[in-house]
Structure formats: structure tokens, C-alpha cells
Design a protein around this motif. Structure first.
Motif, PDB file in Angstrom:
ATOM      1  N   VAL A 241       3.660  -5.919   7.193  1.00 24.71           N
ATOM      2  CA  VAL A 241       3.485  -4.517   6.784  1.00 24.71           C
ATOM      3  C   VAL A 241       3.133  -4.450   5.303  1.00 24.71           C
ATOM      4  O   VAL A 241       2.219  -3.715   4.888  1.00 24.71           O
ATOM      5  CB  VAL A 241       4.768  -3.715   7.076  1.00 24.71           C
ATOM      6  N   ALA A 242       3.846  -5.236   4.499  1.00 21.66           N
ATOM      7  CA  ALA A 242       3.588  -5.247   3.060  1.00 21.66           C
ATOM      8  C   ALA A 242       2.170  -5.728   2.757  1.00 21.66           C
ATOM      9  O   ALA A 242       1.510  -5.211   1.854  1.00 21.66           O
ATOM     10  CB  ALA A 242       4.614  -6.134   2.355  1.00 21.66           C
ATOM     11  N   ALA A 243       1.691  -6.731   3.508  1.00 20.46           N
ATOM     12  CA  ALA A 243       0.351  -7.276   3.274  1.00 20.46           C
ATOM     13  C   ALA A 243      -0.718  -6.224   3.538  1.00 20.46           C
ATOM     14  O   ALA A 243      -1.694  -6.100   2.777  1.00 20.46           O
ATOM     15  CB  ALA A 243       0.124  -8.501   4.155  1.00 20.46           C
ATOM     16  N   VAL A 244      -0.552  -5.453   4.608  1.00 20.61           N
ATOM     17  CA  VAL A 244      -1.538  -4.424   4.924  1.00 20.61           C
ATOM     18  C   VAL A 244      -1.482  -3.299   3.892  1.00 20.61           C
ATOM     19  O   VAL A 244      -2.526  -2.800   3.430  1.00 20.61           O
ATOM     20  CB  VAL A 244      -1.321  -3.885   6.353  1.00 20.61           C
ATOM     21  N   ARG A 245      -0.294  -2.901   3.506  1.00 21.81           N
ATOM     22  CA  ARG A 245      -0.172  -1.847   2.502  1.00 21.81           C
ATOM     23  C   ARG A 245      -0.801  -2.264   1.171  1.00 21.81           C
ATOM     24  O   ARG A 245      -1.495  -1.474   0.519  1.00 21.81           O
ATOM     25  CB  ARG A 245       1.304  -1.500   2.286  1.00 21.81           C
ATOM     26  N   LEU A 246      -0.559  -3.501   0.761  1.00 17.55           N
ATOM     27  CA  LEU A 246      -1.112  -3.981  -0.501  1.00 17.55           C
ATOM     28  C   LEU A 246      -2.636  -3.979  -0.455  1.00 17.55           C
ATOM     29  O   LEU A 246      -3.300  -3.593  -1.429  1.00 17.55           O
ATOM     30  CB  LEU A 246      -0.595  -5.385  -0.792  1.00 17.55           C
ATOM     31  N   ALA A 247      -3.196  -4.392   0.672  1.00 16.81           N
ATOM     32  CA  ALA A 247      -4.656  -4.412   0.812  1.00 16.81           C
ATOM     33  C   ALA A 247      -5.228  -3.003   0.698  1.00 16.81           C
ATOM     34  O   ALA A 247      -6.261  -2.784   0.047  1.00 16.81           O
ATOM     35  CB  ALA A 247      -5.044  -5.041   2.147  1.00 16.81           C
ATOM     36  N   VAL A 248      -4.561  -2.029   1.307  1.00 16.71           N
ATOM     37  CA  VAL A 248      -5.033  -0.639   1.234  1.00 16.71           C
ATOM     38  C   VAL A 248      -4.907  -0.107  -0.184  1.00 16.71           C
ATOM     39  O   VAL A 248      -5.820   0.556  -0.702  1.00 16.71           O
ATOM     40  CB  VAL A 248      -4.258   0.243   2.222  1.00 16.71           C
ATOM     41  N   ARG A 249      -3.793  -0.395  -0.828  1.00 12.76           N
ATOM     42  CA  ARG A 249      -3.608   0.085  -2.209  1.00 12.76           C
ATOM     43  C   ARG A 249      -4.704  -0.465  -3.120  1.00 12.76           C
ATOM     44  O   ARG A 249      -5.250   0.256  -3.954  1.00 12.76           O
ATOM     45  CB  ARG A 249      -2.221  -0.316  -2.728  1.00 12.76           C
TER      46      ARG A 249
END
Length: 392
Positions: free
Chosen positions: A14-22
Motif C-alpha cells: 500500500v505504501a509503495a503505491v501511495r508513494l508512486a502516486v504522490r
């Protein structure tokens, strides 16, 4: 498609996807919502929930568009379910957009992609969106590169999908190109989301499905788990090189036309023809000449083809392109110039192939008196007075 994960912090996926979007949204200056293109599959579903999380912290609004291609039984209900979920969890605006795929050019995959992108860009303009986010992952990028390699694509094809591409004035962003499919599935599982399984992804009648199910796993088995990452890295490297070459070609076309009296226009032009002579039509083929000269190879008068245009001038001259200036460009740049110019003349991008560009290049580098080259759309290009010119 609802659910959540209790606990102190997000799962690594979840953190990896959020970081990519940010990272993708940081610095996006345009006002308006960002729209997520969401089919309900794991990749786009993980992208959607991450976008909702990130935009709420960036002070942006997020909308969602799901496209119904009408290619499967139950597609209307699936699109409605995705839209209902999106509205329930706070996306605004939300649209389920039906499209017509039949009758579009290309194969079924290309036709569906064209219809989908048109629907997404239309929705973005309706809502004055800052960008549309697409859920392509690193695995999708590796598959794209492998398919391009099998087709014999050049550097542009092997560069894969760009992280950003503007279509009809709408930025299309791919935040997840450094995120794996395993991570998007893990994010959905961690958040209690149940993705839709698209049957097209396992239908062997589609080339991408065959690559996903058979070709890429075989390469991984033979060469190791790093194959996917290496293919994606190759795309990034080639994308950077391609962008640099495109910039050089654009600069050559954008430079003001050469002034009258330039050597490119006198009788010493590389074709050796007298100024004012007619366009030769001695050959009907319009294709590369029979001496087998390669596109971008040596100019037929023996001059090198790796330098810059004479005097730093551009290639445009007298309503056409200067043969001397073109001959002075590196082959990779010259090919891009000819491709862009052919499009200016009305050649449809989808129909314009490397064979057409090679034939134009032969008018520069392998001149043997061949006649005009035919381009898609009915235009023809010939050589006269040291120039490439449209022929009526």
C-alpha cells in the motif's frame, strides 16, 4: 470492493503505491481534479484508492472514470458497479462511459485502446481535469517492450509507455511504472478490496495475454527473475535517448528557412541536378533503391552523414527540405525529421511506417534518379533543385 486494513501503518505494498502516486502528483500545477481511469482490476483499483488517499492530503479532488468497451457480457453492470463504489468512497466526479470499439482501425486491442483514450480525454476536458492517471505497472511495461521487440519496433517502440504523455492537451500520467503487479494485488488484499478479473487478460487470442501467460514467464525461467526489471529499465533508457533525438529533430524543423542563395539550393546540391530541373519520375516504385543502401547510411556522393546541418541552419527551404542539410544530419535525427515532415504533409501517423521513411531517406542518401515516393493519404514527395518537395 469495500474494505480496510486495521493497524498502525499501511502494508508495504500500500505504501509503495501511495508513494508512486504522490511522486506523480507532486508539482502538478494545473487546477482541477485528477481523474483515475479504473476498470476495477487490481492495478487500477490500487491506483484509485492510493489517489484518493494522496489527493486528500495534497488538497486536491479526485474523480474516477470507468470505460465500458461493450466487448463482454455483463460489461454494463461491471462499469456501473465500479462507478457506484467510486461514488460511495468519495470520488467526485464519477463517470461510467460506454464506447464503441467496432469499426475503428487496427486490431481489437488497438481499437479498444483508441476508444478508451478518447473517452478519457473527453471526460478530462468536460471536468477541466489536471490529469488522467492510468494504472500500468512495471510488468505491463516489460510486456510492452517484449511485444515491441517481437514486432521489430525501433527505439520509440522499445521505449515503452511514457510516464507522462499529453493527448489532445490532456496529461496522461502513469504513476505505477515502477510498481509491480504483485504489489498492486498485495495492496488490494491488504485493504480488503476484491478486484475484477478481466477475462481478456487470459484470452490467448490476444498477443499481450500470450506474452503474459507464456513468453515472459519462459524468459524469467530461462534468464532469472530480473528479466521484468531489466526490460522496464531498457524502456527508461531508450525513452531518454529518444527524447533527446526528438528534440534535435524538432530543432532542425523549427529553425527558420535557409535564405535564397544558400549552397543547399545551387547546382552543387548532392543530387547533382541542374537548378530548375523537373522532379524525376523515372521510377514508379518510390521505395528504397536496389543498391541496398540502408536508411541513414552514407550519402551517395561520399559525404559523411554524421555532422550537423550546414552552418547550423535548419532543413526547411523553399517550401520543402534541403537535401544538403538533411544529408548532414545523423541518420537517427534525419529519420525523425522526415517522419515529422511526412505527418505535416498529411500522412496519417497510424499508416506511416518505417518503409515510407526509408523511401524518403533514399531520396537523400541513395539518390539514383528514382521517382517520387508515395505517402499514406495520397501525397507524393520528389527531389528537385537540391530539395525534397511535395509533388502534385
Amino acid at each position: 470492493m469495500a474494505g480496510g486494513r486495521p493497524g498502525a501503518g499501511p502494508a508495504p505494498s500500500v505504501a509503495a503505491v501511495r508513494l508512486a502516486v504522490r511522486r506523480a502528483l507532486t508539482g502538478l500545477s494545473a487546477d482541477g481534479p485528477v481523474l483515475v481511469a479504473c476498470s476495477g482490476g487490481a492495478d487500477s483499483l490500487a491506483l484509485a484508492v492510493a489517489t484518493a488517499f494522496v489527493t486528500s492530503r495534497l488538497g486536491r479532488s479526485a474523480g474516477l472514470v470507468t470505460v465500458d468497451h461493450g466487448l463482454q457480457a455483463g460489461s454494463v453492470e461491471r462499469a456501473a458497479a465500479v462507478a457506484e463504489w467510486a461514488g460511495r468512497v468519495g470520488f467526485d466526479p464519477v463517470e461510467a462511459v460506454p464506447v464503441t470499439v467496432a469499426g475503428r482501425p487496427g486490431g481489437p486491442e488497438a481499437a479498444a485502446r483508441q476508444a478508451r483514450y478518447q473517452a478519457l480525454t473527453d471526460a478530462a476536458r468536460r471536468h477541466r481535469a489536471a490529469a488522467v492517471l492510468l494504472g500500468h505497472t512495471r510488468d505491463d511495461q516489460a510486456e510492452t517492450v517484449l511485444l515491441a521487440l517481437a514486432r521489430g519496433a525501433g527505439p520509440r517502440g522499445l521505449a515503452g509507455m511514457p510516464a507522462r504523455r499529453d493527448v489532445a492537451g490532456v496529461p496522461l500520467l502513469r504513476p505505477l511504472l515502477d510498481v509491480t503487479r504483485e504489489q498492486t494485488r498485495g495492496a488490494c488484499a491488504a485493504l480488503g478490496l476484491v478486484p475484477w478479473q478481466d477475462p481478456h487478460n487470459t484470452d490467448p487470442s490476444y498477443a499481450r495475454a500470450r506474452v503474459r501467460a507464456d513468453a515472459l514467464p519462459a524468459l524469467v525461467a530461462a534468464l532469472g527473475a530480473g528479466v521484468r526489471d531489466n526490460l522496464a529499465r531498457t524502456a527508461r533508457l531508450l525513452a531518454a535517448d529518444t527524447a533527446a533525438l526528438d528534440d534535435l529533430a524538432a530543432a532542425a524543423l523549427a529553425t527558420p528557412p535557409t535564405a535564397p542563395g544558400d549552397p543547399a539550393l545551387d547546382g552543387s546540391a548532392p543530387d547533382g541536378s541542374a537548378s530548375g530541373g523537373p522532379v524525376s519520375d523515372g521510377s514508379a516504385s518510390g521505395g528504397p533503391v536496389s543498391d541496398g543502401s540502408a536508411s541513414g547510411g552514407p550519402v551517395s556522393d561520399g559525404s559523411a552523414s554524421g555532422g550537423s546541418a550546414p552552418g547550423g541552419a535548419g532543413v526547411r527551404v523553399g517550401g520543402g527540405l534541403s537535401v544538403a542539410a538533411l544529408a548532414g544530419l545523423p541518420g537517427a535525427v534525419r529519420g525523425r525529421v522526415l517522419h515529422a515532415w511526412a505527418r505535416e504533409l498529411g500522412a496519417a501517423p497510424g499508416a506511416l511506417s518505417h518503409r515510407h521513411v526509408d523511401a524518403l531517406d533514399a531520396l537523400v542518401t541513395a539518390w539514383r534518379g528514382q521517382g517520387p515516393t508515395a505517402l499514406p493519404g495520397g501525397r507524393r514527395v520528389g527531389r528537385r533543385d537540391g530539395r525534397l518537395l511535395p509533388v502534385d
